[in-house]
Write a protein that holds these residues in place. Structure first.
Motif, PDB file in Angstrom:
ATOM      1  N   LYS A  40       0.815  -1.199   0.000  1.00 10.67           N
ATOM      2  CA  LYS A  40       0.000   0.000   0.000  1.00 10.67           C
ATOM      3  C   LYS A  40       0.858   1.262   0.000  1.00 10.67           C
ATOM      4  O   LYS A  40       2.021   1.234   0.399  1.00 10.67           O
ATOM      5  CB  LYS A  40      -0.941   0.007   1.206  1.00 10.67           C
ATOM      6  CG  LYS A  40      -1.977  -1.116   1.195  1.00 10.67           C
ATOM      7  CD  LYS A  40      -2.939  -0.988   2.355  1.00 10.67           C
ATOM      8  CE  LYS A  40      -3.992  -2.086   2.312  1.00 10.67           C
ATOM      9  NZ  LYS A  40      -4.970  -1.978   3.426  1.00 10.67           N
ATOM     10  N   VAL A  41       0.263   2.357  -0.435  1.00 10.14           N
ATOM     11  CA  VAL A  41       0.910   3.662  -0.444  1.00 10.14           C
ATOM     12  C   VAL A  41       0.431   4.440   0.768  1.00 10.14           C
ATOM     13  O   VAL A  41      -0.774   4.541   1.022  1.00 10.14           O
ATOM     14  CB  VAL A  41       0.571   4.435  -1.737  1.00 10.14           C
ATOM     15  CG1 VAL A  41       1.203   5.828  -1.711  1.00 10.14           C
ATOM     16  CG2 VAL A  41       1.034   3.657  -2.959  1.00 10.14           C
ATOM     17  N   SER A  42       1.355   5.011   1.516  1.00  4.52           N
ATOM     18  CA  SER A  42       0.993   5.767   2.717  1.00  4.52           C
ATOM     19  C   SER A  42       0.139   6.975   2.363  1.00  4.52           C
ATOM     20  O   SER A  42       0.424   7.681   1.396  1.00  4.52           O
ATOM     21  CB  SER A  42       2.255   6.232   3.450  1.00  4.52           C
ATOM     22  OG  SER A  42       3.045   5.136   3.848  1.00  4.52           O
TER      23      SER A  42
ATOM     24  N   TRP B 105       0.778  13.564  -6.867  1.00  2.89           N
ATOM     25  CA  TRP B 105       0.383  12.578  -5.871  1.00  2.89           C
ATOM     26  C   TRP B 105       1.573  11.789  -5.346  1.00  2.89           C
ATOM     27  O   TRP B 105       1.488  11.143  -4.306  1.00  2.89           O
ATOM     28  CB  TRP B 105      -0.674  11.638  -6.456  1.00  2.89           C
ATOM     29  CG  TRP B 105      -1.427  10.862  -5.414  1.00  2.89           C
ATOM     30  CD1 TRP B 105      -1.399   9.516  -5.214  1.00  2.89           C
ATOM     31  CD2 TRP B 105      -2.317  11.379  -4.423  1.00  2.89           C
ATOM     32  NE1 TRP B 105      -2.222   9.160  -4.171  1.00  2.89           N
ATOM     33  CE2 TRP B 105      -2.802  10.293  -3.673  1.00  2.89           C
ATOM     34  CE3 TRP B 105      -2.761  12.669  -4.109  1.00  2.89           C
ATOM     35  CZ2 TRP B 105      -3.697  10.445  -2.621  1.00  2.89           C
ATOM     36  CZ3 TRP B 105      -3.656  12.823  -3.063  1.00  2.89           C
ATOM     37  CH2 TRP B 105      -4.107  11.719  -2.322  1.00  2.89           C
ATOM     38  N   GLU B 106       2.695  11.845  -6.028  1.00  3.66           N
ATOM     39  CA  GLU B 106       3.896  11.166  -5.557  1.00  3.66           C
ATOM     40  C   GLU B 106       4.482  11.863  -4.330  1.00  3.66           C
ATOM     41  O   GLU B 106       5.292  11.284  -3.604  1.00  3.66           O
ATOM     42  CB  GLU B 106       4.932  11.106  -6.684  1.00  3.66           C
ATOM     43  CG  GLU B 106       4.471  10.304  -7.898  1.00  3.66           C
ATOM     44  CD  GLU B 106       5.436  10.399  -9.045  1.00  3.66           C
ATOM     45  OE1 GLU B 106       6.522  10.997  -8.860  1.00  3.66           O
ATOM     46  OE2 GLU B 106       5.128   9.875 -10.137  1.00  3.66           O
ATOM     47  N   ASN B 107       4.097  13.101  -4.109  1.00  2.00           N
ATOM     48  CA  ASN B 107       4.590  13.886  -2.976  1.00  2.00           C
ATOM     49  C   ASN B 107       3.766  13.555  -1.732  1.00  2.00           C
ATOM     50  O   ASN B 107       2.557  13.806  -1.688  1.00  2.00           O
ATOM     51  CB  ASN B 107       4.492  15.378  -3.304  1.00  2.00           C
ATOM     52  CG  ASN B 107       5.140  16.251  -2.255  1.00  2.00           C
ATOM     53  OD1 ASN B 107       4.973  16.047  -1.064  1.00  2.00           O
ATOM     54  ND2 ASN B 107       5.884  17.256  -2.704  1.00  2.00           N
ATOM     55  N   ILE B 108       4.410  12.996  -0.706  1.00  2.00           N
ATOM     56  CA  ILE B 108       3.680  12.571   0.489  1.00  2.00           C
ATOM     57  C   ILE B 108       3.039  13.755   1.209  1.00  2.00           C
ATOM     58  O   ILE B 108       1.972  13.618   1.822  1.00  2.00           O
ATOM     59  CB  ILE B 108       4.609  11.785   1.448  1.00  2.00           C
ATOM     60  CG1 ILE B 108       3.768  11.145   2.566  1.00  2.00           C
ATOM     61  CG2 ILE B 108       5.711  12.675   2.009  1.00  2.00           C
ATOM     62  CD1 ILE B 108       4.539  10.172   3.419  1.00  2.00           C
ATOM     63  N   PHE B 109       3.654  14.949   1.143  1.00  2.00           N
ATOM     64  CA  PHE B 109       3.077  16.131   1.784  1.00  2.00           C
ATOM     65  C   PHE B 109       1.735  16.479   1.138  1.00  2.00           C
ATOM     66  O   PHE B 109       0.768  16.818   1.834  1.00  2.00           O
ATOM     67  CB  PHE B 109       4.038  17.312   1.673  1.00  2.00           C
ATOM     68  CG  PHE B 109       3.506  18.578   2.275  1.00  2.00           C
ATOM     69  CD1 PHE B 109       3.435  18.731   3.650  1.00  2.00           C
ATOM     70  CD2 PHE B 109       3.066  19.625   1.464  1.00  2.00           C
ATOM     71  CE1 PHE B 109       2.927  19.902   4.212  1.00  2.00           C
ATOM     72  CE2 PHE B 109       2.564  20.791   2.009  1.00  2.00           C
ATOM     73  CZ  PHE B 109       2.498  20.933   3.394  1.00  2.00           C
ATOM     74  N   ILE B 110       1.657  16.362  -0.197  1.00  2.00           N
ATOM     75  CA  ILE B 110       0.394  16.608  -0.917  1.00  2.00           C
ATOM     76  C   ILE B 110      -0.654  15.613  -0.463  1.00  2.00           C
ATOM     77  O   ILE B 110      -1.812  15.963  -0.207  1.00  2.00           O
ATOM     78  CB  ILE B 110       0.604  16.509  -2.442  1.00  2.00           C
ATOM     79  CG1 ILE B 110       1.555  17.608  -2.938  1.00  2.00           C
ATOM     80  CG2 ILE B 110      -0.732  16.580  -3.182  1.00  2.00           C
ATOM     81  CD1 ILE B 110       1.002  18.998  -2.857  1.00  2.00           C
ATOM     82  N   ARG B 111      -0.247  14.358  -0.322  1.00  3.41           N
ATOM     83  CA  ARG B 111      -1.198  13.313   0.070  1.00  3.41           C
ATOM     84  C   ARG B 111      -1.721  13.559   1.488  1.00  3.41           C
ATOM     85  O   ARG B 111      -2.912  13.392   1.752  1.00  3.41           O
ATOM     86  CB  ARG B 111      -0.544  11.932  -0.033  1.00  3.41           C
ATOM     87  CG  ARG B 111      -0.091  11.569  -1.445  1.00  3.41           C
ATOM     88  CD  ARG B 111       0.044  10.060  -1.621  1.00  3.41           C
ATOM     89  NE  ARG B 111       1.012   9.464  -0.726  1.00  3.41           N
ATOM     90  CZ  ARG B 111       2.311   9.326  -0.975  1.00  3.41           C
ATOM     91  NH1 ARG B 111       2.806   9.795  -2.132  1.00  3.41           N
ATOM     92  NH2 ARG B 111       3.125   8.737  -0.122  1.00  3.41           N
TER      93      ARG B 111
END
Length: 406
Positions: free
Chosen positions: A31-33, A48-54
């Motif tokens: 899974k993706v965090s 969406w690859e940027n965890i801060f954006i997510r």
């Protein structure tokens, strides 16, 4: 529709979410965090690859959902109040303004005078010729809008409770889905429904509708020579030599227009529950133009194959060949802005239907690959050749030299 309960509608919607979970299963179960399955990547693309954006999006998502749940019912309540309904009646309704639904039914001569084309709320394709068109709002009432408003809120909660917060965004279009559901149920039950939805949310909706006469138009392949991603829902059929989907919802159309006998087998063993009448229509494929020299077309799928596509582009740059790359119709063309600025190739937009008569096609198991193969084009499928040696593979097939032009 008196016997159709809100609970029944919610249960049907949850089947569509289950289907989405199968279709978008995480490769190797990894899974993706802070992910929002399928929807997050589609909405934010590379960001969406940027965890801060997510993380920020996950925090803001309840507020976004609340605003949408207030805005949409107000918007459509006002629209219905001021709208004069188009009282179109027909014995046959084409559901959705979909490009392939139009082009395939046009090719096989299925379209007739008197047909009605129902535009759904997310139908973006403009029919290229004048047809009798009905809007979704022609088939819903103010009461339906109010019920959809309630359902969307309940479905947000239900999706989180049954599937987890990372599936929350899959309920984003719950209101629109319920609106389409009510609209289709207001179509006379003795009318034929023609549609091209194979295994998505609308396919479940149409299957659950009370109409008996339903014609499915195949628009994509459902058998695969390769397993592009390591997910548990693709099973290899050794006697057939390809993979098919398992665990998807199986619908029961009365008639299926499919490409070939192989497609009939794949459909009947993956997404068809009954024994409908199958009509084989072939691919009917014909390229639009001929390149001026030897040529290669890469069929793209950015989210899965972008690294491979870039590797191929790099290797083919110094060969004297025309290079084309066709974007997937459901992906934003802007995803390829970076590659287009770095490499020499002709980009074909996702919704374009203008295809070159190339010598070689490089592709995953796409419908376009089957179409080109049907006219004798050499197809190189991922998994059947060495990506690191693709330059020599192409050179050997085409017998071309370096391009020493300045």
């Amino acid at each position: 529709m008196a016997h159709y309960t809100l609970k029944e509608q919610r249960d049907t919607y949850m089947i569509t979410v289950m289907n989405d979970c199968v279709l978008n299963a995480y490769p190797n179960g990894k899974k993706v965090s802070f992910d929002q399955m399928a929807g997050g990547k589609k909405a934010f693309k590379k960001l969406w690859e940027n965890i801060f954006i997510r993380i920020c999006f996950n925090i803001a998502l309840p507020l976004i959902m609340l605003l949408v749940d207030i805005y949409l019912p107000l918007k459509f309540s006002v629209a219905i109040f001021f709208r004069k309904k188009n009282q179109v009646q027909s014995n046959r309704y084409f559901i959705g303004h979909e490009r392939l639904l139009y082009t395939i039914t046009k090719r096989i001569g299925l379209q007739q005078d008197g047909d009605v084309w129902l535009r759904l709320l997310d139908s973006n394709y403009e029919l290229p010729e004048k047809k009798t068109v009905a809007e979704l709002l022609d088939f819903v009432t103010f009461g339906d809008v109010m019920k959809c408003a309630l359902q969307s809120v309940l479905l947000h909660i239900k999706v989180i409770r049954e599937y987890g917060y990372n599936m929350y965004f899959l309920s984003y279009k719950a209101f629109e889905w319920c609106m389409a559901d009510y609209a289709i149920r207001h179509i006379p039950e003795d009318a034929e429904l023609v549609f091209s939805f194979i295994c998505d949310r609308y396919s479940v909706m149409i299957d659950k509708s009370p109409h008996k006469n339903k014609s499915l138009i195949q628009h994509g392949t459902m058998h695969f020579k390769n397993k592009s991603l390591e997910i548990p829902y693709l099973v290899f059929e050794e006697d057939k030599g390809f993979y098919i989907w398992t665990s998807l919802y199986k619908c029961s159309p009365s008639k299926v227009y499919c490409y070939t006998e192989t497609d009939e087998w794949a459909l009947s063993n993956s997404v068809i529950a009954n024994n409908p009448q199958y009509i084989h229509i072939g691919y009917g494929f014909k390229p639009s133009f001929a390149p001026s020299k030897k040529s290669v077309l890469i069929v793209s799928n950015f989210y899965i194959f972008a690294p491979k596509e870039e590797q191929i582009l790099i290797q083919l740059q110094d060969l004297d060949v025309e290079i084309y790359l066709k974007n997937h119709p459901s992906h934003a063309d802007s995803l390829y802005d970076d590659m287009r600025s770095k490499y020499n190739f002709t980009f074909i937009a996702g919704y374009s239907t203008s295809y070159p008569a190339v010598d070689i096609l490089i592709s995953y198991d796409s419908t376009l690959a089957c179409e080109y193969a049907s006219i004798g084009t050499k197809v190189l499928y991922y998994g059947h050749f060495d990506i690191a040696n693709v330059r020599n593979v192409v050179k050997g097939i085409l017998e071309v030299d370096h391009d020493f032009r300045s």
